[in-house]
Design a protein around this motif. Structure first.
Motif, PDB file in Angstrom:
ATOM      1  N   ALA A 117       0.918  -1.060  -0.070  1.00 34.43           N
ATOM      2  CA  ALA A 117       0.100  -0.218  -0.037  1.00 34.43           C
ATOM      3  C   ALA A 117       0.597   0.908   0.352  1.00 34.43           C
ATOM      4  N   ALA A 118       2.006   1.240   0.607  1.00 33.75           N
ATOM      5  CA  ALA A 118       2.257   2.754   0.803  1.00 33.75           C
ATOM      6  C   ALA A 118       3.100   2.383  -0.005  1.00 33.75           C
ATOM      7  N   LYS A 119       3.595   1.772  -0.806  1.00 37.96           N
ATOM      8  CA  LYS A 119       4.445   1.825  -2.476  1.00 37.96           C
ATOM      9  C   LYS A 119       3.674   2.401  -3.233  1.00 37.96           C
ATOM     10  N   GLU A 120       2.422   2.194  -3.723  1.00 39.97           N
ATOM     11  CA  GLU A 120       1.195   1.613  -4.250  1.00 39.97           C
ATOM     12  C   GLU A 120       1.269   3.416  -4.744  1.00 39.97           C
ATOM     13  N   GLY A 121       0.877   4.164  -2.810  1.00 37.31           N
ATOM     14  CA  GLY A 121       0.573   5.606  -3.197  1.00 37.31           C
ATOM     15  C   GLY A 121       2.135   6.520  -3.008  1.00 37.31           C
ATOM     16  N   ASN A 122       3.256   5.801  -3.000  1.00 35.58           N
ATOM     17  CA  ASN A 122       4.327   7.108  -3.205  1.00 35.58           C
ATOM     18  C   ASN A 122       5.896   5.871  -3.259  1.00 35.58           C
ATOM     19  N   ALA A 123       6.342   5.654  -4.459  1.00 35.84           N
ATOM     20  CA  ALA A 123       6.904   4.455  -4.536  1.00 35.84           C
ATOM     21  C   ALA A 123       8.437   4.547  -3.371  1.00 35.84           C
ATOM     22  N   ALA A 124       8.751   6.624  -3.428  1.00 36.22           N
ATOM     23  CA  ALA A 124       9.852   6.842  -3.099  1.00 36.22           C
ATOM     24  C   ALA A 124       9.967   6.071  -1.206  1.00 36.22           C
ATOM     25  N   LEU A 125       8.627   6.285  -0.415  1.00 30.78           N
ATOM     26  CA  LEU A 125       8.363   6.169   0.509  1.00 30.78           C
ATOM     27  C   LEU A 125       9.246   5.206   0.847  1.00 30.78           C
ATOM     28  N   PRO A 126       9.925   5.747   2.016  1.00 31.91           N
ATOM     29  CA  PRO A 126      10.676   4.262   2.257  1.00 31.91           C
ATOM     30  C   PRO A 126      10.086   3.447   2.833  1.00 31.91           C
ATOM     31  N   VAL A 127       9.628   2.408   3.853  1.00 33.19           N
ATOM     32  CA  VAL A 127       9.784   1.234   4.548  1.00 33.19           C
ATOM     33  C   VAL A 127      10.465   0.425   5.452  1.00 33.19           C
ATOM     34  N   ILE A 128      10.399   0.214   6.586  1.00 34.48           N
ATOM     35  CA  ILE A 128      11.189  -0.582   7.176  1.00 34.48           C
ATOM     36  C   ILE A 128      10.651  -1.586   7.982  1.00 34.48           C
ATOM     37  N   LEU A 129      10.911  -2.972   7.802  1.00 28.89           N
ATOM     38  CA  LEU A 129      10.691  -4.020   8.245  1.00 28.89           C
ATOM     39  C   LEU A 129      10.575  -4.704   9.688  1.00 28.89           C
ATOM     40  N   MET A 130      10.211  -5.216   9.966  1.00 30.57           N
ATOM     41  CA  MET A 130      10.482  -5.546  11.694  1.00 30.57           C
ATOM     42  C   MET A 130      10.119  -7.095  12.030  1.00 30.57           C
ATOM     43  N   THR A 131      10.535  -8.087  12.236  1.00 27.87           N
ATOM     44  CA  THR A 131      10.790  -9.385  11.964  1.00 27.87           C
ATOM     45  C   THR A 131      10.749 -10.048  12.925  1.00 27.87           C
ATOM     46  N   ALA A 132      10.476 -10.937  13.115  1.00 28.03           N
ATOM     47  CA  ALA A 132      10.545 -11.919  14.563  1.00 28.03           C
ATOM     48  C   ALA A 132      12.515 -13.353  13.360  1.00 28.03           C
ATOM     49  N   TYR A 133      12.715 -13.951  14.085  1.00 31.06           N
ATOM     50  CA  TYR A 133      14.608 -14.868  13.857  1.00 31.06           C
ATOM     51  C   TYR A 133      12.860 -15.575  13.495  1.00 31.06           C
ATOM     52  N   GLY A 134      13.566 -15.955  12.130  1.00 28.80           N
ATOM     53  CA  GLY A 134      13.211 -17.360  11.427  1.00 28.80           C
ATOM     54  C   GLY A 134      12.438 -16.822  10.099  1.00 28.80           C
ATOM     55  N   SER A 135      11.845 -15.105  10.607  1.00 33.09           N
ATOM     56  CA  SER A 135      11.289 -14.428   8.690  1.00 33.09           C
ATOM     57  C   SER A 135      11.723 -14.083   8.239  1.00 33.09           C
ATOM     58  N   VAL A 136      13.073 -14.077   8.561  1.00 34.25           N
ATOM     59  CA  VAL A 136      14.153 -13.718   7.175  1.00 34.25           C
ATOM     60  C   VAL A 136      14.093 -13.694   5.648  1.00 34.25           C
ATOM     61  N   ASP A 137      13.947 -14.783   5.202  1.00 34.58           N
ATOM     62  CA  ASP A 137      13.213 -15.191   4.090  1.00 34.58           C
ATOM     63  C   ASP A 137      12.261 -14.114   3.001  1.00 34.58           C
TER      64      ASP A 137
END
Ligand SMILES: Nc1ncnc2c1ncn2[C@@H]1O[C@H](COP(=O)(O)OP(=O)(O)OP(=O)(O)O)[C@@H](O)[C@H]1O
Ligand SMILES: [Mg+2]
Length: 460
Positions: free
Chosen positions: A66-86
């Motif tokens: 959704a963020a990229k659709e609205g504005n492709a340049a908007l930076p998004v950082i994901l927080m992931t739990a160990y194990g979902s690195v893929d």
């Protein structure tokens, strides 16, 4: 003030992060699930999103979309739990700026945020850099079948795999930047940043902070903390263009960074670990600069691990027709014009031209011809390559007539013109920097540019 949206269902973590980021001067919005996050993105003006991957209602990947659709340049950082690195790696491929694995130190996230926002600022402030970041997605097309280019390309392909430092040498316009990008794009780091910096274009007292960043208040004018190019290139590639122009005092600092893989921002005490692949380029002979005590020998050996020499265009005549055709196709598409062909005489002219400006000069000649030619065939006149150029540019062609003073004046005019053009090319047209390199006053340089009719068009 920049606004950061945190999408996180665990209230405790969200609160802690909000507080840390507020202390750094950011404005914070919090959404407790994916759907709310998406709604907030569409309604508010947001500069950066930090989202959890696993969320109630919509998940982090949907927030990213959704963020990229609205504005492709908007930076998004994901927080992931160990194990979902893929999944997180997939997210980076889908346009996330980066991911961070839980549990993490708030400072670590802060650093990622600063990097993302700094990159964003550079993109909006400086179109040249925008080029640097957006172009990295396109694979650079290297044209040429001459033994020189084939060998160079082969070497680049091989060295790209590891982290070996590459030193590109070649005259202006031979394709040093193109090959530097190729090293990055053919390497396992291709999904990370390729950050280019032209050491000749930045005044030497500012270059250190451009490279290594600075703390707030490190020097007059340092109103905010700044992340340097090395940190921006972390896990990617930095391209140190025109390395021969770097001031000797900075060279020792660079050497230390390259040897220790850590840097210290200007005005800071703490060290930051970095993992950066270095590609450097020069159109000057570093060995000569070493003799003149303008380049450190130890830095030279540190950079010259894998030298790549790009031959001048006049040394590989067989590439000229190929490249001309390539640029004809390129400009026909760009200008939405019919494809044109070179007449026999135009092709002969191209093959015999001295190409002082190498591939860039050829590219410009073809662009000009595409604009001027209305018919199907490009004639010599369209190319704008004045025959005079060959004779004009050689000291041997100054007529030995008149007084000695007159002849030496003509020669000095010729040499000065060449030198000024060369330095202006190197500084990207920056006159004050050029005056500094030429060691003349800014005013003297302006007068000479005017007297010698060095027009801007000859610089590119
Ligand atoms: N082998 C090649 N195939 C296709 N395009 C090329 C090739 N070599 C150079 N070019 C094109 O020529 C232009 C100049 O190349 P580039 O900017 O990489 O040169 P450079 O050596 O970095 O020049 P400078 O020293 O002036 O900075 C670019 O538009 C580049 O894409
Ligand atoms: Mg270049």
């Amino acid at each position: 003030m920049e606004t950061i949206l945190i999408v996180e269902d665990r209230e405790g973590l969200a609160k802690m992060l909000s507080q840390t980021l507020r202390n750094e001067g950011y404005q914070i919005l919090w959404a407790k699930d994916g759907a709310e996050g998406i709604k907030t993105i569409s309604e508010e003006k947001i500069d950066l999103v930090v989202t959890d991957l696993k969320l109630p209602k919509k998940d982090g990947l949907q927030v990213l979309d959704a963020a990229k659709e609205g504005n492709a340049a908007l930076p998004v950082i994901l927080m992931t739990a160990y194990g979902s690195v893929d999944v997180a790696v997939k997210a980076v491929k889908a346009g996330a700026f980066d991911f961070i694995t839980k549990p993490f130190e708030p400072d670590h996230l802060l650093l990622q945020i600063e990097k993302a926002l700094e990159k964003q600022r550079l993109i909006t402030e400086n179109l040249v850099l925008k080029d640097t970041f957006s172009d990295q997605l396109a694979f650079p097309k290297i044209i040429g079948k001459s033994p020189g280019i084939v060998k160079t390309t082969e070497h680049v392909r091989k060295v790209a795999q590891g982290k070996t430092t590459v030193l590109l040498t070649g005259e202006s316009g031979t394709g040093k930047e193109l090959f530097a990008r190729a090293v990055h794009m053919l390497s396992p780091r291709k999904d990370r940043s390729f950050v280019a910096i032209n050491c000749a274009a930045i005044p030497h007292d500012l270059l250190e902070s451009e490279l290594f960043g600075h703390e707030r208040g490190a020097f007059t004018g340092a109103v905010a903390k700044k992340i340097g190019k090395f940190e921006l290139a972390d896990r990617g590639t930095i391209f140190l263009d025109e390395i021969g122009e770097m001031h000797i005092s900075l060279q020792s600092k660079l050497l230390r960074v390259l040897e220790e893989n850590t840097l210290t921002r200007v005005g800071a005490t703490a060290q930051v670990k970095i993992d950066v692949r270095v590609v450097a380029a020069t159109n000057r002979s570093l060995l000569k600069l070493i003799e003149q005590k303008k380049f450190r020998e130890d830095l030279y050996y540190r950079l010259n691990v894998f030298p790549v020499i790009i031959p001048a265009l006049r040394e590989r005549e067989e590439d000229i027709p190929l490249m001309a055709t390539h640029f004809l196709e390129y400009y026909a598409a760009e200008m939405k014009k019919d494809l044109k062909h070179l007449s026999k005489s135009a092709l002969n002219l191209l093959c015999g031209h001295p190409w002082i400006g190498n591939v860039r000069e050829l590219q410009n000649a073809i662009e000009r011809a595409m604009i001027l030619c209305d018919g199907k065939e490009i004639e010599p006149a369209h190319l704008g390559l004045r025959k005079r150029l060959k004779t004009e540019s050689s000291i041997d062609h100054i007529p030995l007539e008149g007084s000695l003073h007159e002849v030496s004046e003509k020669a000095s005019r010729l040499v000065e013109t060449k030198m000024i053009i060369k330095v202006l090319r190197k500084t990207g047209g920056n006159k004050s920097r050029a005056a500094e390199i030429l060691q003349v006053s800014y005013k003297t340089l302006l007068t000479k540019i005017k007297d010698y009719a060095i027009e801007k068009t000859r610089l590119v």
